[in-house]
Design a protein around this motif. Structure first.
Motif, PDB file in Angstrom:
ATOM      1  N   ARG A  76      -0.468   4.190 -10.268  1.00 24.81           N
ATOM      2  CA  ARG A  76      -1.411   3.708  -9.257  1.00 24.81           C
ATOM      3  C   ARG A  76      -2.107   2.454  -9.790  1.00 24.81           C
ATOM      4  O   ARG A  76      -2.797   2.493 -10.810  1.00 24.81           O
ATOM      5  CB  ARG A  76      -2.441   4.776  -8.910  1.00 24.81           C
ATOM      6  N   LYS A 120       0.821  -1.194   0.000  1.00 25.17           N
ATOM      7  CA  LYS A 120       0.000   0.000   0.000  1.00 25.17           C
ATOM      8  C   LYS A 120       0.863   1.256   0.000  1.00 25.17           C
ATOM      9  O   LYS A 120       1.933   1.295   0.587  1.00 25.17           O
ATOM     10  CB  LYS A 120      -0.922   0.015   1.231  1.00 25.17           C
ATOM     11  N   GLY A 140      -4.914   0.262  -5.437  1.00 29.83           N
ATOM     12  CA  GLY A 140      -4.479   1.464  -4.737  1.00 29.83           C
ATOM     13  C   GLY A 140      -2.988   1.540  -4.481  1.00 29.83           C
ATOM     14  O   GLY A 140      -2.476   2.576  -4.061  1.00 29.83           O
TER      15      GLY A 140
END
Length: 274
Positions: free
Chosen positions: A80, A44, A84
C-alpha cells in the motif's frame, strides 16, 4: 497478466529434483518511506476484498523454513503506497535459507551482524538487504535460528502501470517497455516494482500497514504436485549447499525467474505417465 483478476487453475503434475523428501511439513498452527521518489499517475485500489478478512497473521509465518517457502507460493504480496494505491503480486517462486549449517545463508554458522538481525527475529519479520550496492532483496524470517525465505518472483495482479514506472526509474533511458511477466520475475525486480525500500527491514509482515501477505481467494488451492523443487540461484561458490533443493516455484508459470531444465524434463515425464 492483465490488471484485472481472473481465476487461475494450476496445472497438476508431480515434479521434483530433490535428493531427499521435503513434503512432510507440519501445519502452521504509516510511515511514509518512498523508495525512489518516482512520480506516477495513481491507480487507486480496486480490491473487492477487505484486508482484515484475507491478511495472513503471525501463525502463518511460524513454520519451518522449507515449509514456509512452499506455503508462500500462490499467496499475494500487497504493497500500500502513501496515496492509498495498492500494488499486488502473487508469489510464484521462493528460496529457503536455513541458517546455521546452511553455508549459502547470511546467517551461516549462527553469525549475527547489524545487516542480518531480522533473520534472528520472530517469524514473519521482513529482511531487506542490498546487493551490488544498488538493488534490494526481500526475505521473511521463519522458524529456525537465522532462517528466512527469499521472495524470488511474483505474478503482477494489480497496479501494473505504476510497477512499470517504478521499474523504468532503474533502467536506462529509452529502454523497451517491459511486459507484465517481466515486472517482478526476479528478487530485485519485485522490490523495485512494489517499491520495497531498505527501511522495511525488521518490520512485521503480519501487522505492517504498508506491506502484507494475503491468501488468494481467486485461485484454486495449490496442488503440491504443481511445485517444482530445484537448486537455488547464484550461490555456486558454496559447495554442496549450492545444489541443495531449496528453491520452489510453480511449474510452467511465465513469471518464474529461472526454469530448471532438469526439473522441466522430469515434469514432462511425470505428466505423461500420470
Amino acid at each position: 497478466m492483465a490488471g484485472r483478476k481472473r481465476k487461475m487453475v494450476l496445472t497438476p503434475g508431480a515434479v521434483s529434483v530433490a535428493e531427499r523428501t521435503t513434503d512432510l511439513c507440519p501445519s502452521p498452527t504509516q510511515t511514509m518511506c518512498r523508495g525512489d521518489g518516482v512520480e506516477a499517475t495513481p491507480e487507486k485500489s480496486q480490491s473487492i476484498f477487505k484486508e482484515e478478512d484475507h491478511r495472513l497473521g503471525s501463525a502463518f509465518f511460524n513454520q519451518p523454513c522449507i515449509c514456509l517457502a512452499k506455503a508462500f507460493l500462490g499467496k499475494v504480496l500487497v504493497r500500500r503506497c502513501a496515496d492509498g494505491t495498492e500494488l499486488r503480486g502473487r508469489v510464484v517462486e521462493t528460496e529457503a535459507y536455513l541458517g546455521g549449517e546452511d553455508k549459502a545463508s547470511h546467517s551461516a554458522g549462527g553469525k549475527r551482524t547489524e545487516r542480518n538481525t531480522a533473520m534472528f527475529m520472530k517469524p514473519g519479520t521482513i529482511y531487506v538487504y542490498p546487493i551490488y550496492g544498488i538493488y534490494l532483496c526481500m526475505n521473511v524470517s521463519s522458524q529456525g535460528e537465522g532462517a528466512a525465505v527469499l521472495l524470488r518472483a511474483l505474478e503482477p495482479l494489480q497496479g501494473q502501470p505504476l510497477m512499470r514506472q517504478l521499474r523504468a526509474a532503474k533502467r536506462r533511458e529509452g529502454a523497451r517497455l517491459l511486459k507484465d511477466k517481466e515486472l517482478c520475475n526476479g528478487p530485485s525486480k519485485l522490490c523495485q516494482a512494489l517499491d520495497i525500500p531498505r527501511c522495511f527491514d525488521r518490520r512485521d509482515l503480519a501487522s505492517d500497514p504498508e506491506v502484507w501477505l494475503e491468501k488468494d481467494t481467486q485461485t484454486e488451492s495449490l496442488d503440491k504436485r504443481a511445485v517444482v523443487t530445484a537448486s537455488r540461484i547464484g550461490i555456486e561458490s558454496h559447495g554442496e549447499w549450492a545444489t541443495k533443493p531449496f528453491r520452489f516455484y510453480i511449474r510452467g508459470h511465465p513469471c518464474v525467474s529461472v526454469v530448471n531444465k532438469e526439473a522441466k524434463k522430469h515434469s514432462e515425464w511425470q505428466s505423461s505417465n500420470s
